[in-house]
Write a protein that holds these residues in place. Sequence first.
Motif, PDB file in Angstrom:
ATOM      1  N   SER A 171       1.338  -1.362   0.107  1.00  0.00           N
ATOM      2  CA  SER A 171       0.267  -0.458  -0.232  1.00  0.00           C
ATOM      3  C   SER A 171       0.707   1.417  -0.038  1.00  0.00           C
ATOM      4  O   SER A 171       2.151   1.195   0.293  1.00  0.00           O
ATOM      5  CB  SER A 171      -1.236  -0.501   1.053  1.00  0.00           C
ATOM      6  OG  SER A 171      -0.121  -0.424   2.586  1.00  0.00           O
ATOM      7  N   ALA A 172       0.251   2.160  -0.506  1.00  0.00           N
ATOM      8  CA  ALA A 172       0.911   3.540  -0.941  1.00  0.00           C
ATOM      9  C   ALA A 172       1.436   4.011   0.921  1.00  0.00           C
ATOM     10  O   ALA A 172       3.263   4.423   1.065  1.00  0.00           O
ATOM     11  CB  ALA A 172      -0.030   4.791  -0.673  1.00  0.00           C
ATOM     12  N   GLU A 173       0.890   3.539   1.844  1.00  0.00           N
ATOM     13  CA  GLU A 173       0.562   4.690   3.053  1.00  0.00           C
ATOM     14  C   GLU A 173       2.194   3.329   3.837  1.00  0.00           C
ATOM     15  O   GLU A 173       2.708   4.063   3.952  1.00  0.00           O
ATOM     16  CB  GLU A 173      -0.211   4.263   4.610  1.00  0.00           C
ATOM     17  CG  GLU A 173       0.279   4.734   5.683  1.00  0.00           C
ATOM     18  CD  GLU A 173      -0.716   4.799   6.414  1.00  0.00           C
ATOM     19  OE1 GLU A 173      -0.459   4.620   7.751  1.00  0.00           O
ATOM     20  OE2 GLU A 173      -1.778   4.575   6.497  1.00  0.00           O
ATOM     21  N   THR A 199       5.320   4.197   2.118  1.00  0.00           N
ATOM     22  CA  THR A 199       6.048   5.436   2.300  1.00  0.00           C
ATOM     23  C   THR A 199       7.052   5.103   3.271  1.00  0.00           C
ATOM     24  O   THR A 199       8.218   5.859   3.956  1.00  0.00           O
ATOM     25  CB  THR A 199       4.286   6.418   2.030  1.00  0.00           C
ATOM     26  OG1 THR A 199       4.045   7.141   1.076  1.00  0.00           O
ATOM     27  CG2 THR A 199       5.265   7.738   2.837  1.00  0.00           C
ATOM     28  N   ASP A 227      -1.323   1.841  -5.659  1.00  0.00           N
ATOM     29  CA  ASP A 227      -2.076   2.298  -5.868  1.00  0.00           C
ATOM     30  C   ASP A 227      -1.328   3.594  -6.611  1.00  0.00           C
ATOM     31  O   ASP A 227      -0.854   4.626  -6.189  1.00  0.00           O
ATOM     32  CB  ASP A 227      -2.830   3.395  -5.036  1.00  0.00           C
ATOM     33  CG  ASP A 227      -3.707   4.236  -5.496  1.00  0.00           C
ATOM     34  OD1 ASP A 227      -3.885   4.565  -6.670  1.00  0.00           O
ATOM     35  OD2 ASP A 227      -4.107   5.003  -4.363  1.00  0.00           O
ATOM     36  N   GLN A 267      -1.556   5.431  -8.700  1.00  0.00           N
ATOM     37  CA  GLN A 267      -1.790   7.077  -8.863  1.00  0.00           C
ATOM     38  C   GLN A 267      -0.987   7.105  -8.079  1.00  0.00           C
ATOM     39  O   GLN A 267      -0.549   9.115  -7.800  1.00  0.00           O
ATOM     40  CB  GLN A 267      -3.388   7.179  -8.625  1.00  0.00           C
ATOM     41  CG  GLN A 267      -4.278   6.930  -9.546  1.00  0.00           C
ATOM     42  CD  GLN A 267      -4.107   7.496 -11.290  1.00  0.00           C
ATOM     43  OE1 GLN A 267      -3.423   8.558 -11.487  1.00  0.00           O
ATOM     44  NE2 GLN A 267      -3.590   6.319 -12.088  1.00  0.00           N
ATOM     45  N   ARG A 268      -0.507   6.768  -6.575  1.00  0.00           N
ATOM     46  CA  ARG A 268      -0.445   7.438  -5.878  1.00  0.00           C
ATOM     47  C   ARG A 268       1.358   7.626  -5.645  1.00  0.00           C
ATOM     48  O   ARG A 268       1.727   7.978  -4.064  1.00  0.00           O
ATOM     49  CB  ARG A 268      -0.648   6.992  -4.007  1.00  0.00           C
ATOM     50  CG  ARG A 268      -1.540   7.372  -3.662  1.00  0.00           C
ATOM     51  CD  ARG A 268      -2.713   6.899  -2.813  1.00  0.00           C
ATOM     52  NE  ARG A 268      -1.892   7.586  -1.443  1.00  0.00           N
ATOM     53  CZ  ARG A 268      -2.133   7.461  -0.211  1.00  0.00           C
ATOM     54  NH1 ARG A 268      -3.048   6.705  -0.050  1.00  0.00           N
ATOM     55  NH2 ARG A 268      -1.901   8.086   0.574  1.00  0.00           N
ATOM     56  N   PRO A 314       3.559  11.375  -4.530  1.00  0.00           N
ATOM     57  CA  PRO A 314       3.269  11.476  -3.581  1.00  0.00           C
ATOM     58  C   PRO A 314       4.549  10.601  -2.386  1.00  0.00           C
ATOM     59  O   PRO A 314       5.567  10.811  -2.179  1.00  0.00           O
ATOM     60  CB  PRO A 314       2.414  11.527  -2.943  1.00  0.00           C
ATOM     61  CG  PRO A 314       0.821  12.128  -3.961  1.00  0.00           C
ATOM     62  CD  PRO A 314       1.982  10.997  -5.505  1.00  0.00           C
ATOM     63  N   VAL A 315       4.520   9.180  -2.631  1.00  0.00           N
ATOM     64  CA  VAL A 315       5.077   8.146  -2.277  1.00  0.00           C
ATOM     65  C   VAL A 315       6.443   8.473  -2.128  1.00  0.00           C
ATOM     66  O   VAL A 315       7.370   8.530  -1.536  1.00  0.00           O
ATOM     67  CB  VAL A 315       5.065   6.780  -3.012  1.00  0.00           C
ATOM     68  CG1 VAL A 315       5.986   5.783  -1.736  1.00  0.00           C
ATOM     69  CG2 VAL A 315       3.146   6.570  -1.801  1.00  0.00           C
ATOM     70  N   THR A 318       8.912  11.254  -0.288  1.00  0.00           N
ATOM     71  CA  THR A 318       9.068  11.030   0.974  1.00  0.00           C
ATOM     72  C   THR A 318      10.484  11.312   1.218  1.00  0.00           C
ATOM     73  O   THR A 318      11.350  11.493   2.437  1.00  0.00           O
ATOM     74  CB  THR A 318       9.025   9.299   1.279  1.00  0.00           C
ATOM     75  OG1 THR A 318       6.969   9.099   1.007  1.00  0.00           O
ATOM     76  CG2 THR A 318       8.923   9.035   3.073  1.00  0.00           C
TER      77      THR A 318
END
Length: 306
Positions: free
Chosen positions: A193-195, A198, A223, A225-226, A229-230, A233
């Motif tokens: 997952s993106a979170e 990250t 994902d 699309q993310r 942003p990942v 970091t």
Amino acid sequence: MSTVSITDLTRVRATRPEAIREAAASRHRRPLLGADGRMLIIAADHPARGALGAGDDALAMANRTDLLERLCTALDRPGVDGVLGTADVLDDLLLLGALEDKVVIGSMNRGGLAGASFELDDRFTGHRAQDVERLRFDGGKLLLRLDYGDPGSLETMAGAAQAVNDLAERGLMALVEPFLSRRVGGKVRNDLSAEAVTRSIAIAAGLGGTSAYTWLKVPVVDDIQRIGPVMETTTLPTVLLGGEVAADQDATFARWQRALQLPNVHGLVVGRSLLYPPDGDVAAAVDTAAGLLRPAGLVTTGEFDR
């Protein structure tokens, strides 16, 4: 040697083991990054962790002659910059003369055997920093799988930090491959997952007394699309992890292409996806991946020229 022969390789190993050291000492080296700032590395460190499967074949990587032939084919293709492997594989490639003008990265921790009760105990059982330096390789790769519910992950983290320090003291790249992992139904699963990715990047980037020589090897998040942003970091140079062999190879290439547009992503480290493609054509799969890194290999329709 110019062709792969188990008989010849075994004979040299048995009668002239020093030939490996001699081949390493005489190997012509190249800069880590070329003028275009891109890097395509072929990974072949899976067998030492007992991970022999590719696609539907659970023992695909067990045949060493076949694996070496696939590696030699891949390394001979334009746009391939180097290889990542354990000592046994890299020693064979040294004897075959397949590592001339290539980036070579030694795999350092292979103790977390696939499927074992101790799989998350990724101890350092492969190359040490002094081996990487002695053999005139370019860096060491370390796997960092962290399970928040497993106190043993702290030992893994401490070992990884020490390896980063040992490599940095020698001015050698530390290629860190981080994951947040957990056991699901008795099997280790990496959270893509993106979170989670990250968080794993943030943790890995802070290992050791300096990050001057640290690179990251990260997966493309679920994902897509993310992914931007990942990757925000960290400022550390990063390469993408190729992952498992996928039935839809074009979809995999499309995901890589998008992630490769990010400013801190310098390339790909891919193993089974290129060495054991669904159609069996190693050269074509490698050429497609190389085309993602060097845009002349792309066509405007979004399809990939093989």
